[in-house]
Design a protein around this motif. Structure first.
Motif: not given
Length: 192
Positions: A135-142, A147-157
């Motif tokens: 599922n999409k990562m929770g919390g405030d994306p900002s 500078n870190l990227y998770c290929i599995y989540h396809q999102d930064k953090g």
């Protein structure tokens, strides 16, 4: 890019190598990516006719062609790509260290060590029917580390090596017997 290799796999390996190399010449990055593509590649032709103006534009163009490739592969197999969200990100990080470690997944009281880094396991199993995207990562994306990227989540953090959700999923897959070929035998572990 060898025959039979998907653009998604090639791009993933390219960004992994890019993150290990120092320097910051976007023209060289775009040129080397383009030159690694097969001569008959539509993306190579597109990048030759209209070179990208920057790194983010290059990544956007690659993403378009990855979606096109995914659509073609899905049409050929006539089997839906189950539970697969739309791909929107890249395993690209601005300059910084990339550390790959042998991941350990918790399964009750037993630790499982994989023979391969989790990003390689993900590449091999992402189209298997037992694999599920998160599922999409929770919390405030900002508030996440951009500078870190998770290929599995396809999102930064965070990085894929730090992704506890993926490690938990892989642990569950090991537990039910799907990933036997990727698990390092306890007797083979190097102590040191």
């Amino acid at each position: 890019m060898r025959a039979g290799v998907t653009l998604r796999s090639y791009a993933s390996r390219y960004w992994e190598i890019y993150n290990k190399i120092s320097g910051d010449n976007e023209r060289v990055v775009a040129s080397t990516f383009r030159m690694g593509l097969p001569e008959d590649s539509e993306l190579r032709e597109s990048l030759t006719k209209k070179p990208s103006e920057g790194m983010w534009q290059l990544m956007g163009r690659i993403e378009e062609y990855k979606r096109l490739e995914d659509d073609r592969l899905q049409s050929k197999s006539k089997a839906p790509m189950m539970n697969r969200p739309r791909q929107t990100g890249f395993p690209f990080r601005p300059r910084g260290g990339l550390t790959i470690q042998k991941p350990t997944a918790q399964m009750g009281e037993v630790n499982v060590t994989f023979e391969e880094p989790v990003h390689r396991i993900l590449d091999w199993i992402k189209h298997e029917p037992y694999f599920r995207w998160p599922n999409k990562m929770g919390g405030d994306p900002s508030r996440r580390n951009q500078n870190l990227y998770c290929i599995y989540h396809q999102d930064k953090g965070h990085t894929i090596e730090q992704c506890q959700v993926l490690k938990d999923h892989l642990g569950q897959l090991v537990k039910v017997g799907h990933l036997k070929d990727f698990v390092l035998d306890p007797g083979d572990r190097v102590v040191g």
